[in-house]
Design a protein around this motif. Structure first.
Motif, PDB file in Angstrom:
ATOM      1  N   GLN A  66      42.024  29.792  21.540  1.00  0.00           N
ATOM      2  CA  GLN A  66      42.428  28.731  22.461  1.00  0.00           C
ATOM      3  C   GLN A  66      42.663  29.229  23.883  1.00  0.00           C
ATOM      4  O   GLN A  66      42.704  28.433  24.821  1.00  0.00           O
ATOM      5  N   ALA A  67      42.764  30.539  24.048  1.00  0.00           N
ATOM      6  CA  ALA A  67      42.849  31.086  25.402  1.00  0.00           C
ATOM      7  C   ALA A  67      41.565  30.832  26.181  1.00  0.00           C
ATOM      8  O   ALA A  67      41.590  30.692  27.406  1.00  0.00           O
ATOM      9  N   TRP A  68      40.447  30.738  25.464  1.00  0.00           N
ATOM     10  CA  TRP A  68      39.142  30.633  26.115  1.00  0.00           C
ATOM     11  C   TRP A  68      38.347  29.380  25.749  1.00  0.00           C
ATOM     12  O   TRP A  68      37.383  29.034  26.449  1.00  0.00           O
ATOM     13  N   TYR A  69      38.721  28.708  24.659  1.00  0.00           N
ATOM     14  CA  TYR A  69      37.958  27.547  24.176  1.00  0.00           C
ATOM     15  C   TYR A  69      38.872  26.379  23.827  1.00  0.00           C
ATOM     16  O   TYR A  69      40.014  26.578  23.397  1.00  0.00           O
ATOM     17  N   ASP A  70      38.345  25.165  23.998  1.00  0.00           N
ATOM     18  CA  ASP A  70      38.970  23.966  23.459  1.00  0.00           C
ATOM     19  C   ASP A  70      38.415  23.785  22.049  1.00  0.00           C
ATOM     20  O   ASP A  70      37.190  23.720  21.867  1.00  0.00           O
ATOM     21  N   VAL A  71      39.292  23.703  21.065  1.00  0.00           N
ATOM     22  CA  VAL A  71      38.880  23.690  19.665  1.00  0.00           C
ATOM     23  C   VAL A  71      39.071  22.293  19.065  1.00  0.00           C
ATOM     24  O   VAL A  71      40.148  21.709  19.175  1.00  0.00           O
ATOM     25  N   GLU A  72      38.021  21.783  18.423  1.00  0.00           N
ATOM     26  CA  GLU A  72      38.080  20.490  17.755  1.00  0.00           C
ATOM     27  C   GLU A  72      37.808  20.661  16.255  1.00  0.00           C
ATOM     28  O   GLU A  72      36.789  21.249  15.875  1.00  0.00           O
ATOM     29  N   TYR A  73      38.709  20.170  15.443  1.00  0.00           N
ATOM     30  CA  TYR A  73      38.487  20.099  13.996  1.00  0.00           C
ATOM     31  C   TYR A  73      37.777  18.776  13.762  1.00  0.00           C
ATOM     32  O   TYR A  73      38.351  17.707  13.941  1.00  0.00           O
ATOM     33  N   LEU A  74      36.504  18.825  13.355  1.00  0.00           N
ATOM     34  CA  LEU A  74      35.688  17.612  13.294  1.00  0.00           C
ATOM     35  C   LEU A  74      35.802  16.864  11.966  1.00  0.00           C
ATOM     36  O   LEU A  74      36.131  15.693  11.937  1.00  0.00           O
ATOM     37  N   PHE A  75      35.520  17.548  10.859  1.00  0.00           N
ATOM     38  CA  PHE A  75      35.653  16.880   9.563  1.00  0.00           C
ATOM     39  C   PHE A  75      35.678  17.895   8.434  1.00  0.00           C
ATOM     40  O   PHE A  75      35.252  19.043   8.583  1.00  0.00           O
ATOM     41  N   THR A  76      36.206  17.447   7.297  1.00  0.00           N
ATOM     42  CA  THR A  76      36.337  18.287   6.102  1.00  0.00           C
ATOM     43  C   THR A  76      35.123  18.077   5.205  1.00  0.00           C
ATOM     44  O   THR A  76      34.570  16.979   5.133  1.00  0.00           O
ATOM     45  N   VAL A  77      34.711  19.142   4.520  1.00  0.00           N
ATOM     46  CA  VAL A  77      33.563  19.080   3.606  1.00  0.00           C
ATOM     47  C   VAL A  77      34.022  19.503   2.215  1.00  0.00           C
ATOM     48  O   VAL A  77      34.617  20.572   2.048  1.00  0.00           O
ATOM     49  N   ASP A  78      33.733  18.665   1.221  1.00  0.00           N
ATOM     50  CA  ASP A  78      34.152  18.935  -0.147  1.00  0.00           C
ATOM     51  C   ASP A  78      33.331  20.072  -0.754  1.00  0.00           C
ATOM     52  O   ASP A  78      32.149  20.254  -0.426  1.00  0.00           O
ATOM     53  N   GLU A  79      33.939  20.810  -1.655  1.00  0.00           N
ATOM     54  CA  GLU A  79      33.277  21.973  -2.255  1.00  0.00           C
ATOM     55  C   GLU A  79      32.120  21.605  -3.174  1.00  0.00           C
ATOM     56  O   GLU A  79      31.285  22.455  -3.514  1.00  0.00           O
TER      57      GLU A  79
END
Length: 271
Positions: free
Chosen positions: A164-177
């Motif tokens: 996060q010091a260098w990038y904006d981080v987005e958690y987009l979606f979860t994927v089932d196993e």
């Protein structure tokens, strides 16, 4: 040609759901008009959608069986408009000189990353951040949560701060196993990291990394305790003990506060 056998020693879990593969491939559209490098294409389930985009594409694959499969299927000259060598780099991404992939041009990094080396991949991304304005892909959900987590949360840690010091981080979606062959024992998640506007941290960047790693290695302790490893003298420790950081724990600090703490440590070390 027969399908590739997933190899446990390479951490291969091949995605089988085409709709999810397309969704992941489309995450690169956030950074248009620059080339794409895909790590670990396997049998090309994501690659088949990336190759349709009007931009240069290369893939890096360490598994010889996967390389042979891609050359015989997706990258066969008779099956595509390819007139030259297929855009496959056979080798280990972690050992690559990324400045040579697209002759020094910036690119998007993407892939269904092997769980066991995903953190190493992202540390390499950070070391080459000026070349990689955007990174997307699928990783273990726990790692994705750590990267995207905010201060004050249980998942917030070394990878969170350094990323996060260098990038904006987005958690987009979860994927089932269940959509993998073989199914992993954990859920996965798709993330996107976009380079922020920070060119240089307002501190010694190497010391910043040392401070972050040192205090999170003892994350349950107050900073006045964990920083003793970096500040061996009583005089240096006094500066920390008299500061506002003394009774805080590392997960309470923002990136900006870690920069302040690094400058405090640098001053203390110079005493």
């Amino acid at each position: 040609m027969k399908q590739v056998r997933p190899k446990k020693n390479l951490g291969q879990h091949f995605l089988t759901d085409l709709s999810i593969a397309r969704r992941i491939a489309d995450t690169v559209d956030a950074c248009p008009d620059i080339p794409v490098l895909e790590v670990g294409p396997g049998m090309g389930v994501m690659t088949q959608y990336l190759v349709q985009k009007p931009r240069p594409l290369k893939v890096v694959e360490i598994d010889r069986e996967s390389v042979a499969y891609l050359k015989d299927t997706l990258f066969r000259p008779t099956a595509t408009t390819l007139t030259s060598e297929p855009p496959i780099i056979e080798g280990d991404f972690l050992q690559m000189d990324l400045t040579k992939v697209f002759d020094g041009q910036a690119f998007v990094l993407t892939g269904n990353y092997p769980y066991d080396i995903s953190s190493q991949i992202f540390f390499k991304m950070l070391d080459n951040r000026d070349l990689i304005p955007c990174c997307t892909g699928m990783i273990q959900r726990e790692v994705a949560q750590r990267m995207a987590s905010a201060p004050g949360t249980k998942a917030y840690g070394i990878l969170s701060v350094l990323t996060q010091a260098w990038y904006d981080v987005e958690y987009l979606f979860t994927v089932d196993e269940t959509v993998f062959n073989p199914p992993p024992k954990v859920k996965s998640a798709v993330i996107r990291m976009t380079r922020n506007q920070v060119k240089h941290l307002d501190c010694d960047e190497l010391l910043f990394k040392r401070v972050v790693k040192t205090v999170f290695n003892q994350r349950r302790k107050m900073l006045r305790v964990s920083l003793r490893q970096l500040l061996p003298t009583a005089e240096a420790m006094t500066m920390v003990q008299q500061s506002a950081f003394a009774t805080l724990r590392p997960e309470q600090l923002t990136v900006a506060q870690f920069v302040e703490l690094t400058n405090l440590v640098a001053t203390a070390l110079s005493q």
